[in-house]
Every structure is written in structure tokens, then in C-alpha cells.
Write a protein that holds these residues in place. Structure first.
Motif, mmCIF file in Angstrom:
data_model
loop_
_atom_site.group_PDB
_atom_site.id
_atom_site.type_symbol
_atom_site.label_atom_id
_atom_site.label_comp_id
_atom_site.label_asym_id
_atom_site.label_seq_id
_atom_site.Cartn_x
_atom_site.Cartn_y
_atom_site.Cartn_z
ATOM 1 N N ALA A 56 62.433 53.725 43.734
ATOM 2 C CA ALA A 56 62.338 53.972 45.171
ATOM 3 C C ALA A 56 61.949 55.424 45.481
ATOM 4 C CB ALA A 56 63.667 53.630 45.853
ATOM 5 N N GLU A 57 62.255 56.331 44.570
ATOM 6 C CA GLU A 57 62.019 57.762 44.804
ATOM 7 C C GLU A 57 60.683 58.266 44.263
ATOM 8 O OE1 GLU A 57 64.213 61.987 43.740
ATOM 9 O OE2 GLU A 57 65.406 60.143 43.801
ATOM 10 N N PHE A 58 60.143 57.616 43.238
ATOM 11 C CA PHE A 58 58.919 58.069 42.577
ATOM 12 C C PHE A 58 57.884 56.948 42.540
ATOM 13 C CE2 PHE A 58 62.397 60.580 40.843
ATOM 14 C CZ PHE A 58 61.896 61.875 40.926
ATOM 15 N N PRO A 59 56.583 57.280 42.431
ATOM 16 C CA PRO A 59 55.549 56.246 42.344
ATOM 17 C C PRO A 59 55.456 55.673 40.923
ATOM 18 C CG PRO A 59 54.518 58.397 42.271
ATOM 19 C CD PRO A 59 56.002 58.631 42.485
ATOM 20 N N VAL A 60 56.482 54.968 40.522
ATOM 21 C CA VAL A 60 56.595 54.459 39.153
ATOM 22 C C VAL A 60 55.676 53.260 38.950
ATOM 23 C CG1 VAL A 60 58.171 53.412 37.482
ATOM 24 C CG2 VAL A 60 58.958 55.309 38.920
ATOM 25 N N ARG A 61 54.868 53.338 37.914
ATOM 26 C CA ARG A 61 54.029 52.218 37.515
ATOM 27 C C ARG A 61 54.796 51.281 36.585
ATOM 28 N NH1 ARG A 61 50.357 50.985 40.688
ATOM 29 N NH2 ARG A 61 49.567 49.710 38.984
ATOM 30 N N ALA A 62 55.635 51.863 35.698
ATOM 31 C CA ALA A 62 56.437 51.047 34.782
ATOM 32 C C ALA A 62 57.632 51.870 34.317
ATOM 33 C CB ALA A 62 55.600 50.592 33.592
ATOM 34 N N LEU A 63 58.759 51.187 34.102
ATOM 35 C CA LEU A 63 60.007 51.845 33.702
ATOM 36 C C LEU A 63 60.721 50.969 32.689
ATOM 37 C CD1 LEU A 63 62.625 53.492 36.007
ATOM 38 C CD2 LEU A 63 63.319 51.658 34.464
ATOM 39 N N ALA A 64 61.347 51.607 31.707
ATOM 40 C CA ALA A 64 62.131 50.881 30.704
ATOM 41 C C ALA A 64 63.325 51.740 30.297
ATOM 42 C CB ALA A 64 61.285 50.562 29.479
ATOM 43 N N ALA A 65 64.450 51.096 30.005
ATOM 44 C CA ALA A 65 65.646 51.802 29.533
ATOM 45 C C ALA A 65 66.468 50.856 28.672
ATOM 46 C CB ALA A 65 66.484 52.298 30.713
ATOM 47 N N VAL A 66 66.796 51.315 27.451
ATOM 48 C CA VAL A 66 67.656 50.539 26.557
ATOM 49 C C VAL A 66 68.703 51.469 25.960
ATOM 50 C CG1 VAL A 66 66.030 48.696 26.005
ATOM 51 C CG2 VAL A 66 65.975 50.789 24.681
ATOM 52 N N HIS A 67 69.907 50.944 25.807
ATOM 53 C CA HIS A 67 71.015 51.725 25.237
ATOM 54 C C HIS A 67 71.676 50.903 24.150
ATOM 55 C CE1 HIS A 67 74.453 54.292 24.752
ATOM 56 N NE2 HIS A 67 73.962 55.122 25.646
ATOM 57 N N ARG A 68 72.068 51.569 23.125
ATOM 58 C CA ARG A 68 72.718 50.932 21.969
ATOM 59 C C ARG A 68 74.223 50.912 22.163
ATOM 60 N NH1 ARG A 68 71.705 51.251 16.148
ATOM 61 N NH2 ARG A 68 73.132 49.659 15.364
ATOM 62 N N LEU A 96 69.066 56.027 16.941
ATOM 63 C CA LEU A 96 68.710 56.109 18.351
ATOM 64 C C LEU A 96 69.836 55.499 19.177
ATOM 65 C CD1 LEU A 96 64.975 54.924 18.264
ATOM 66 C CD2 LEU A 96 65.906 57.216 17.901
ATOM 67 N N ALA A 97 70.335 56.270 20.149
ATOM 68 C CA ALA A 97 71.410 55.790 21.014
ATOM 69 C C ALA A 97 70.871 55.286 22.353
ATOM 70 C CB ALA A 97 72.419 56.908 21.265
ATOM 71 N N VAL A 98 69.826 55.932 22.858
ATOM 72 C CA VAL A 98 69.238 55.547 24.137
ATOM 73 C C VAL A 98 67.765 55.919 24.129
ATOM 74 C CG1 VAL A 98 69.922 57.726 25.255
ATOM 75 C CG2 VAL A 98 69.480 55.714 26.672
ATOM 76 N N VAL A 99 66.944 55.040 24.712
ATOM 77 C CA VAL A 99 65.520 55.319 24.875
ATOM 78 C C VAL A 99 65.138 54.894 26.288
ATOM 79 C CG1 VAL A 99 63.172 54.902 24.046
ATOM 80 C CG2 VAL A 99 65.094 54.832 22.421
ATOM 81 N N VAL A 100 64.551 55.831 27.031
ATOM 82 C CA VAL A 100 64.056 55.518 28.366
ATOM 83 C C VAL A 100 62.610 55.981 28.472
ATOM 84 C CG1 VAL A 100 66.349 55.668 29.407
ATOM 85 C CG2 VAL A 100 64.859 57.653 29.470
ATOM 86 N N GLY A 101 61.855 55.299 29.300
ATOM 87 C CA GLY A 101 60.467 55.665 29.511
ATOM 88 C C GLY A 101 60.039 55.348 30.922
ATOM 89 N N VAL A 102 59.149 56.191 31.443
ATOM 90 C CA VAL A 102 58.615 56.010 32.788
ATOM 91 C C VAL A 102 57.140 56.378 32.777
ATOM 92 C CG1 VAL A 102 58.767 56.738 35.205
ATOM 93 C CG2 VAL A 102 60.837 56.619 33.838
ATOM 94 N N LEU A 118 61.803 46.690 31.469
ATOM 95 C CA LEU A 118 62.758 46.457 30.383
ATOM 96 C C LEU A 118 64.042 47.216 30.677
ATOM 97 C CD1 LEU A 118 63.429 45.516 27.446
ATOM 98 C CD2 LEU A 118 62.312 47.627 26.669
ATOM 99 N N ILE A 119 65.148 46.498 30.722
ATOM 100 C CA ILE A 119 66.483 47.080 30.864
ATOM 101 C C ILE A 119 67.365 46.343 29.868
ATOM 102 C CG2 ILE A 119 68.521 47.343 32.352
ATOM 103 C CD1 ILE A 119 66.273 49.082 33.348
ATOM 104 N N GLY A 120 68.131 47.084 29.063
ATOM 105 C CA GLY A 120 68.975 46.377 28.118
ATOM 106 C C GLY A 120 70.036 47.235 27.464
ATOM 107 N N VAL A 121 71.107 46.576 27.089
ATOM 108 C CA VAL A 121 72.173 47.136 26.264
ATOM 109 C C VAL A 121 72.173 46.283 25.009
ATOM 110 C CG1 VAL A 121 74.643 47.552 26.059
ATOM 111 C CG2 VAL A 121 73.510 47.902 28.258
ATOM 112 N N ARG A 122 72.049 46.936 23.849
ATOM 113 C CA ARG A 122 71.824 46.193 22.606
ATOM 114 C C ARG A 122 72.752 46.602 21.477
ATOM 115 N NH1 ARG A 122 65.525 46.392 22.632
ATOM 116 N NH2 ARG A 122 65.134 45.080 24.436
ATOM 117 N N GLU A 123 73.082 45.648 20.629
ATOM 118 C CA GLU A 123 73.854 45.926 19.410
ATOM 119 C C GLU A 123 72.931 46.162 18.220
ATOM 120 O OE1 GLU A 123 76.864 42.983 18.710
ATOM 121 O OE2 GLU A 123 77.594 43.116 20.780
ATOM 122 N N THR A 124 71.641 45.983 18.414
ATOM 123 C CA THR A 124 70.664 46.154 17.340
ATOM 124 C C THR A 124 69.892 47.465 17.530
ATOM 125 O OG1 THR A 124 69.055 44.878 18.610
ATOM 126 C CG2 THR A 124 70.406 43.674 17.001
ATOM 127 N N ALA A 125 69.217 47.895 16.484
ATOM 128 C CA ALA A 125 68.467 49.149 16.520
ATOM 129 C C ALA A 125 67.446 49.153 17.659
ATOM 130 C CB ALA A 125 67.763 49.370 15.183
#
Length: 153
Positions: free
Chosen positions: A84-96, A105-111, A19-26
Motif C-alpha cells: 500500500a505504501e510503495f509501487p511494488v511489482r512483486a513481493l515475497a517473504a519466507v521465514h524458517r 538462512l533464517a529469513v529471506v525477503v524480496g521486493v 510468496l509468503i511462508g513459514v517453513r520447517e525446510t531450508a
């Protein structure tokens, strides 16, 4: 039985950017947490950036975020570097973007990674690089009537 590092779950997933996104919603913590869920992950790290009521010694009443049209592509580029640097199983990042209130909430990221240390490090790199490299700007309005634009995430 083979060594732990030989197990596929100890490696990065084939397509870990969920999940990667820039959003106008909460933004939703639950959405990001679900996106980074992975049965092979032993550690999941989340970072949540919220709108605070002060900055640089001044009271903040409100703020707005705006971004360059390339912001989402830049977020993906940074996510690819983290993967590329870490053994990531899943990654997500969204910004308002848009007008936000104190506490929003202005930004939420998870790994998620096989182990907690990797998850913490990958999440830290993800948010730090997003903050420094993605063209998102913050327009702060202060209680004293002044305002300022700053590069931020």
C-alpha cells in the motif's frame, strides 16, 4: 507519448504478493528471487538473514525458531502494508522455523519495484516490520551452556 508515471509499469501490480511462508525446510534465495521477478521492475532488493555464531558478546552454538500459529497471517498483513505504501511489482517473504545451524538462512525477503530506490525502501520496511511485529521467537544456545529466548525474525 504520455509521461513516464502514466505507464502501467510505473504503478504497483494488481496482485504483487507472490510468496509468503513459514517453513520447517531450508529456504531458497532462488525461489524468492524468481517470485519477485517482474518485467516492469527496474529494481529488485533482497534481504537474507542468516544464523550467526555470536550474539551479545557470547558464542552461539545453535538456535531454533518457533512461531505463533498467526505468524504467516501477520507476515501477509505486513506485506499488504508495504504494498500500500510503495509501487511494488512483486513481493515475497519466507521465514524458517525449527532447529538451525550457524550459516543457515533464517529469513529471506524480496521486493521488486519500478526503480531501485523504491525497491530498497520497500524491502527495508518489509524486513524491519516483520522483525518487530511477527510472532516468531528465537531460542539461542550458547557455548557456555546458557540459553535465552528472544523475539526475533
Amino acid at each position: 507519448m504520455g509521461a513516464m508515471s502514466d505507464h502501467p509499469g510505473e504503478q504497483a501490480a494488481q496482485d504483487p504478493i507472490k510468496l509468503i511462508g513459514v517453513r520447517e525446510t531450508a529456504l531458497s534465495l532462488d525461489e524468492v528471487f524468481r517470485a519477485v521477478g517482474d518485467d516492469a521492475a527496474g529494481g529488485t532488493a533482497l534481504f537474507v538473514g542468516t544464523v550467526r555464531n555470536h550474539d551479545g558478546g557470547a558464542d552461539v552454538d545453535a538456535l531454533g525458531y518457533s512461531c505463533h500459529p498467526s505468524a504467516e497471517a501477520e507476515m501477509r498483513r505486513i506485506a499488504e502494508k508495504v504494498v500500500a505504501e510503495f509501487p511494488v511489482r512483486a513481493l515475497a517473504a519466507v521465514h524458517r522455523v525449527g532447529d538451525l545451524r550457524i550459516g543457515d538462512l533464517a529469513v529471506v525477503v524480496g521486493v521488486s519495484c519500478p526503480h531501485r530506490g523504491e525497491a530498497f525502501e520497500a524491502c527495508r520496511k518489509l524486513i524491519d516490520d516483520l522483525k518487530h511485529e511477527v510472532p516468531i521467537w528465537k531460542h539461542q544456545r550458547f557455548s557456555d551452556g546458557t540459553e535465552e529466548w528472544v523475539g526475533a525474525c
